[in-house]
Motif scaffolding. Structure first.
Motif, PDB file in Angstrom:
ATOM      1  N   ALA A 280       0.831  -1.205   0.000  1.00 54.39           N
ATOM      2  CA  ALA A 280       0.000   0.000   0.000  1.00 54.39           C
ATOM      3  C   ALA A 280       0.862   1.250   0.000  1.00 54.39           C
ATOM      4  CB  ALA A 280      -0.927  -0.008   1.213  1.00 54.39           C
ATOM      5  N   ARG A 281       1.932   1.241   0.771  1.00 50.54           N
ATOM      6  CA  ARG A 281       2.816   2.401   0.846  1.00 50.54           C
ATOM      7  C   ARG A 281       3.548   2.619  -0.474  1.00 50.54           C
ATOM      8  NH1 ARG A 281       4.520   4.808   5.708  1.00 50.54           N
ATOM      9  NH2 ARG A 281       6.399   6.099   5.538  1.00 50.54           N
ATOM     10  N   ALA A 282       3.982   1.500  -1.112  1.00 51.62           N
ATOM     11  CA  ALA A 282       4.684   1.608  -2.390  1.00 51.62           C
ATOM     12  C   ALA A 282       3.762   2.163  -3.467  1.00 51.62           C
ATOM     13  CB  ALA A 282       5.222   0.236  -2.799  1.00 51.62           C
ATOM     14  N   ARG A 283       2.495   1.737  -3.476  1.00 54.06           N
ATOM     15  CA  ARG A 283       1.545   2.252  -4.470  1.00 54.06           C
ATOM     16  C   ARG A 283       1.296   3.735  -4.254  1.00 54.06           C
ATOM     17  NH1 ARG A 283      -0.893  -2.741  -3.508  1.00 54.06           N
ATOM     18  NH2 ARG A 283      -2.319  -1.826  -1.990  1.00 54.06           N
ATOM     19  N   TRP A 284       1.228   4.157  -2.979  1.00 50.33           N
ATOM     20  CA  TRP A 284       0.981   5.569  -2.693  1.00 50.33           C
ATOM     21  C   TRP A 284       2.134   6.440  -3.170  1.00 50.33           C
ATOM     22  CZ3 TRP A 284      -2.735   8.761  -1.605  1.00 50.33           C
ATOM     23  CH2 TRP A 284      -2.430  10.031  -1.103  1.00 50.33           C
TER      24      TRP A 284
END
Length: 276
Positions: free
Chosen positions: A258-262
Protein backbone atom coordinates in the motif's frame (compact mmCIF):
# COMPACT_ATOMS: atom_id res chain seq x y z
CA UNK A 1 21.50 -12.18 25.48
CA UNK A 2 18.50 -14.45 26.10
CA UNK A 3 19.33 -18.10 25.32
CA UNK A 4 16.28 -18.35 23.04
CA UNK A 5 17.44 -15.43 20.88
CA UNK A 6 19.68 -15.84 17.84
CA UNK A 7 19.95 -12.16 16.82
CA UNK A 8 19.55 -8.88 18.68
CA UNK A 9 20.06 -5.31 17.52
CA UNK A 10 19.87 -2.31 19.84
CA UNK A 11 19.93 1.22 18.43
CA UNK A 12 21.94 -0.02 15.45
CA UNK A 13 23.14 2.67 13.05
CA UNK A 14 25.67 3.14 10.26
CA UNK A 15 26.77 6.55 9.01
CA UNK A 16 28.83 7.06 5.86
CA UNK A 17 30.69 10.16 4.72
CA UNK A 18 30.63 11.10 1.05
CA UNK A 19 32.60 13.65 -0.94
CA UNK A 20 36.11 12.51 -0.01
CA UNK A 21 38.76 13.26 -2.59
CA UNK A 22 40.49 10.09 -3.93
CA UNK A 23 43.99 11.48 -3.25
CA UNK A 24 43.03 12.03 0.38
CA UNK A 25 42.34 8.36 0.98
CA UNK A 26 45.46 7.52 3.03
CA UNK A 27 45.16 10.68 5.09
CA UNK A 28 41.50 9.98 5.84
CA UNK A 29 42.30 6.40 6.76
CA UNK A 30 44.96 7.58 9.22
CA UNK A 31 42.56 10.11 10.73
CA UNK A 32 39.86 7.50 11.12
CA UNK A 33 42.30 5.14 12.84
CA UNK A 34 43.50 7.80 15.28
CA UNK A 35 40.00 8.99 16.11
CA UNK A 36 38.43 5.53 16.43
CA UNK A 37 38.84 5.20 20.24
CA UNK A 38 37.21 8.59 20.78
CA UNK A 39 34.32 7.77 18.45
CA UNK A 40 33.75 4.50 20.27
CA UNK A 41 33.72 6.28 23.63
CA UNK A 42 31.19 8.78 22.28
CA UNK A 43 28.96 5.92 21.12
CA UNK A 44 29.07 4.23 24.50
CA UNK A 45 28.02 7.45 26.24
CA UNK A 46 25.21 8.19 23.80
CA UNK A 47 26.89 10.87 21.71
CA UNK A 48 27.47 9.46 18.21
CA UNK A 49 30.33 10.91 16.22
CA UNK A 50 29.50 13.67 13.83
CA UNK A 51 31.06 14.35 10.48
CA UNK A 52 34.13 16.55 10.36
CA UNK A 53 33.64 20.15 9.18
CA UNK A 54 33.10 20.35 5.43
CA UNK A 55 32.09 16.70 5.10
CA UNK A 56 28.63 15.51 4.10
CA UNK A 57 27.37 12.47 5.94
CA UNK A 58 24.30 10.29 5.60
CA UNK A 59 22.80 7.53 7.70
CA UNK A 60 22.39 4.30 5.75
CA UNK A 61 20.86 2.76 8.88
CA UNK A 62 19.70 4.49 12.03
CA UNK A 63 18.32 3.48 15.43
CA UNK A 64 17.26 -0.05 14.40
CA UNK A 65 16.30 -2.42 17.21
CA UNK A 66 14.82 -5.94 17.08
CA UNK A 67 15.13 -9.45 18.53
CA UNK A 68 14.91 -12.67 16.52
CA UNK A 69 14.45 -16.07 18.18
CA UNK A 70 16.16 -19.27 17.13
CA UNK A 71 14.62 -21.15 14.21
CA UNK A 72 12.79 -18.18 12.71
CA UNK A 73 12.95 -17.18 9.04
CA UNK A 74 12.79 -13.39 8.97
CA UNK A 75 12.36 -11.35 5.80
CA UNK A 76 13.83 -7.89 5.35
CA UNK A 77 12.00 -5.76 2.81
CA UNK A 78 12.15 -2.19 1.56
CA UNK A 79 13.00 -0.14 -1.51
CA UNK A 80 16.51 0.15 -2.91
CA UNK A 81 18.65 2.20 -0.53
CA UNK A 82 16.48 1.38 2.49
CA UNK A 83 19.44 -0.11 4.37
CA UNK A 84 18.71 -3.84 3.97
CA UNK A 85 22.16 -4.92 2.77
CA UNK A 86 23.88 -2.64 5.28
CA UNK A 87 21.92 -4.34 8.06
CA UNK A 88 23.15 -7.79 6.97
CA UNK A 89 26.74 -6.53 6.73
CA UNK A 90 26.58 -5.19 10.27
CA UNK A 91 25.15 -8.45 11.58
CA UNK A 92 27.81 -10.50 9.75
CA UNK A 93 30.61 -8.20 11.02
CA UNK A 94 31.63 -7.15 7.51
CA UNK A 95 31.09 -3.59 8.79
CA UNK A 96 31.26 -2.07 12.26
CA UNK A 97 28.30 0.03 13.41
CA UNK A 98 28.53 3.75 14.02
CA UNK A 99 26.02 3.50 16.87
CA UNK A 100 24.37 0.75 18.81
CA UNK A 101 25.23 -2.92 18.92
CA UNK A 102 24.42 -6.18 17.15
CA UNK A 103 24.61 -9.53 18.91
CA UNK A 104 24.62 -12.86 17.07
CA UNK A 105 24.63 -16.19 18.90
CA UNK A 106 26.46 -19.08 17.20
CA UNK A 107 28.31 -19.56 13.93
CA UNK A 108 27.26 -17.11 11.21
CA UNK A 109 27.15 -17.82 7.49
CA UNK A 110 26.45 -14.96 5.08
CA UNK A 111 25.81 -14.67 1.36
CA UNK A 112 25.88 -10.97 0.60
CA UNK A 113 25.28 -9.08 -2.66
CA UNK A 114 24.83 -12.13 -4.82
CA UNK A 115 27.66 -14.34 -3.57
CA UNK A 116 30.32 -15.04 -1.02
CA UNK A 117 33.76 -13.59 -0.48
CA UNK A 118 35.48 -16.22 -2.61
CA UNK A 119 39.01 -15.64 -3.84
CA UNK A 120 38.76 -15.46 -7.65
CA UNK A 121 42.11 -17.16 -8.28
CA UNK A 122 41.29 -20.18 -6.09
CA UNK A 123 39.15 -23.11 -7.20
CA UNK A 124 35.80 -23.91 -5.66
CA UNK A 125 37.39 -26.71 -3.64
CA UNK A 126 40.17 -24.43 -2.38
CA UNK A 127 37.66 -21.70 -1.50
CA UNK A 128 35.64 -24.26 0.43
CA UNK A 129 38.65 -25.06 2.60
CA UNK A 130 39.32 -21.34 3.07
CA UNK A 131 35.68 -20.59 3.97
CA UNK A 132 35.69 -23.46 6.43
CA UNK A 133 38.77 -22.06 8.13
CA UNK A 134 37.14 -18.61 8.35
CA UNK A 135 33.99 -20.16 9.85
CA UNK A 136 36.15 -21.99 12.38
CA UNK A 137 35.22 -25.42 11.00
CA UNK A 138 37.51 -28.37 11.67
CA UNK A 139 39.33 -29.86 8.67
CA UNK A 140 37.67 -33.24 9.22
CA UNK A 141 34.21 -31.66 8.98
CA UNK A 142 35.17 -29.88 5.75
CA UNK A 143 36.51 -33.13 4.32
CA UNK A 144 33.35 -35.05 5.26
CA UNK A 145 31.10 -32.48 3.59
CA UNK A 146 33.19 -31.89 0.45
CA UNK A 147 31.22 -34.24 -1.83
CA UNK A 148 27.84 -33.14 -0.48
CA UNK A 149 28.71 -29.48 -1.08
CA UNK A 150 29.86 -30.17 -4.66
CA UNK A 151 26.66 -32.15 -5.34
CA UNK A 152 24.38 -29.48 -3.86
CA UNK A 153 26.09 -26.67 -5.80
CA UNK A 154 25.66 -28.55 -9.11
CA UNK A 155 28.85 -27.12 -10.60
CA UNK A 156 30.39 -30.42 -11.75
CA UNK A 157 33.99 -30.23 -12.92
CA UNK A 158 34.00 -26.48 -12.20
CA UNK A 159 34.54 -27.40 -8.55
CA UNK A 160 38.25 -27.61 -9.45
CA UNK A 161 38.21 -24.51 -11.65
CA UNK A 162 39.15 -20.98 -10.47
CA UNK A 163 36.09 -19.10 -9.22
CA UNK A 164 36.84 -16.18 -11.57
CA UNK A 165 35.53 -18.41 -14.39
CA UNK A 166 32.20 -19.07 -12.65
CA UNK A 167 28.94 -17.48 -13.68
CA UNK A 168 27.16 -15.44 -11.00
CA UNK A 169 24.65 -18.27 -10.55
CA UNK A 170 27.40 -20.83 -9.98
CA UNK A 171 29.00 -18.62 -7.35
CA UNK A 172 25.69 -18.27 -5.52
CA UNK A 173 25.06 -22.03 -5.60
CA UNK A 174 28.48 -22.75 -4.13
CA UNK A 175 28.09 -20.03 -1.49
CA UNK A 176 24.74 -21.42 -0.33
CA UNK A 177 26.08 -24.99 -0.36
CA UNK A 178 29.00 -23.97 1.85
CA UNK A 179 26.79 -22.08 4.32
CA UNK A 180 24.26 -24.92 4.56
CA UNK A 181 26.67 -27.83 4.93
CA UNK A 182 29.17 -26.21 7.31
CA UNK A 183 26.46 -26.00 10.00
CA UNK A 184 25.99 -22.27 10.43
CA UNK A 185 23.62 -21.43 13.29
CA UNK A 186 22.57 -18.14 11.65
CA UNK A 187 22.35 -17.70 7.87
CA UNK A 188 22.18 -14.17 6.38
CA UNK A 189 21.23 -14.12 2.70
CA UNK A 190 20.86 -11.18 0.32
CA UNK A 191 18.83 -11.68 -2.89
CA UNK A 192 20.42 -15.05 -3.69
CA UNK A 193 17.41 -16.74 -5.27
CA UNK A 194 17.02 -14.12 -7.99
CA UNK A 195 20.17 -15.48 -9.64
CA UNK A 196 19.28 -19.18 -9.83
CA UNK A 197 17.13 -21.17 -12.25
CA UNK A 198 13.69 -22.49 -11.28
CA UNK A 199 14.92 -25.92 -10.15
CA UNK A 200 17.65 -24.47 -7.94
CA UNK A 201 15.26 -21.88 -6.57
CA UNK A 202 12.94 -24.66 -5.43
CA UNK A 203 15.82 -26.53 -3.81
CA UNK A 204 16.89 -23.36 -1.97
CA UNK A 205 13.37 -22.83 -0.61
CA UNK A 206 13.22 -26.42 0.64
CA UNK A 207 16.70 -26.12 2.16
CA UNK A 208 15.95 -22.88 4.01
CA UNK A 209 12.74 -24.36 5.42
CA UNK A 210 14.67 -27.45 6.50
CA UNK A 211 17.28 -25.29 8.25
CA UNK A 212 14.59 -23.48 10.24
CA UNK A 213 12.92 -26.78 11.15
CA UNK A 214 16.26 -27.91 12.63
CA UNK A 215 16.49 -24.79 14.79
CA UNK A 216 18.71 -22.61 12.62
CA UNK A 217 17.91 -18.96 12.05
CA UNK A 218 17.65 -17.30 8.65
CA UNK A 219 17.47 -13.60 7.79
CA UNK A 220 16.47 -13.15 4.18
CA UNK A 221 16.59 -9.96 2.09
CA UNK A 222 14.51 -9.93 -1.09
CA UNK A 223 12.40 -7.73 -3.37
CA UNK A 224 10.33 -10.79 -4.35
CA UNK A 225 7.17 -10.49 -2.27
CA UNK A 226 5.87 -13.91 -3.35
CA UNK A 227 9.07 -15.57 -2.19
CA UNK A 228 9.05 -13.65 1.09
CA UNK A 229 5.44 -14.68 1.74
CA UNK A 230 6.32 -18.34 1.05
CA UNK A 231 9.39 -18.44 3.26
CA UNK A 232 9.21 -15.93 6.08
CA UNK A 233 7.38 -16.10 9.39
CA UNK A 234 8.01 -12.43 10.08
CA UNK A 235 9.19 -9.31 8.24
CA UNK A 236 11.19 -6.21 9.05
CA UNK A 237 10.29 -3.26 6.84
CA UNK A 238 13.04 -0.67 6.36
CA UNK A 239 12.61 2.75 4.81
CA UNK A 240 15.24 5.47 4.65
CA UNK A 241 17.51 3.48 6.94
CA UNK A 242 14.91 3.17 9.70
CA UNK A 243 12.82 0.22 10.84
CA UNK A 244 9.27 1.45 10.33
CA UNK A 245 7.35 -1.82 10.68
CA UNK A 246 7.88 -5.28 12.16
CA UNK A 247 5.39 -8.12 12.38
CA UNK A 248 3.73 -11.10 10.66
CA UNK A 249 4.72 -11.38 7.01
CA UNK A 250 1.23 -11.02 5.50
CA UNK A 251 0.51 -7.83 7.47
CA UNK A 252 3.86 -6.21 6.68
CA UNK A 253 3.69 -7.06 2.97
CA UNK A 254 0.20 -5.58 2.75
CA UNK A 255 1.31 -2.33 4.38
CA UNK A 256 4.48 -2.25 2.26
CA UNK A 257 2.46 -2.74 -0.93
CA UNK A 258 0.00 0.00 0.00
CA UNK A 259 2.82 2.40 0.85
CA UNK A 260 4.68 1.61 -2.39
CA UNK A 261 1.54 2.25 -4.47
CA UNK A 262 0.98 5.57 -2.69
CA UNK A 263 4.53 6.73 -3.40
CA UNK A 264 4.48 5.71 -7.07
CA UNK A 265 4.18 8.71 -9.45
CA UNK A 266 0.82 8.94 -11.23
CA UNK A 267 0.76 7.63 -14.80
CA UNK A 268 0.44 10.03 -17.70
CA UNK A 269 -3.01 11.58 -17.83
CA UNK A 270 -4.00 10.21 -14.42
CA UNK A 271 -5.05 12.49 -11.63
CA UNK A 272 -2.65 12.79 -8.70
CA UNK A 273 -3.91 11.26 -5.42
CA UNK A 274 -5.54 13.66 -3.03
CA UNK A 275 -4.73 13.57 0.67
CA UNK A 276 -7.85 14.04 2.75
Amino acid sequence: MNEMLALRAVGLGKRFVRGWEPHMGMRRAAEQLLHAPFRRAAQLFGNPANAAPGETSFWALRDVSFEIPRGQITGVIGANGAGKSVLLKLLSRVMQPTTGLAEVRGRVGSILEGGAAFHPELTGRENLRLSGALYGVAKDEIRRNMDAIAEFAEIGSFFDTPVKRYSSGMGVRLALAVAVHLRCDVLLVDEILAMGDEAFRGKCIDTIRSLAARGRTVMFVSHDRTLVSQLCHRCLYLEGGRLIDDGPTADILARYGARARWKAPPSAGAAAPVIS
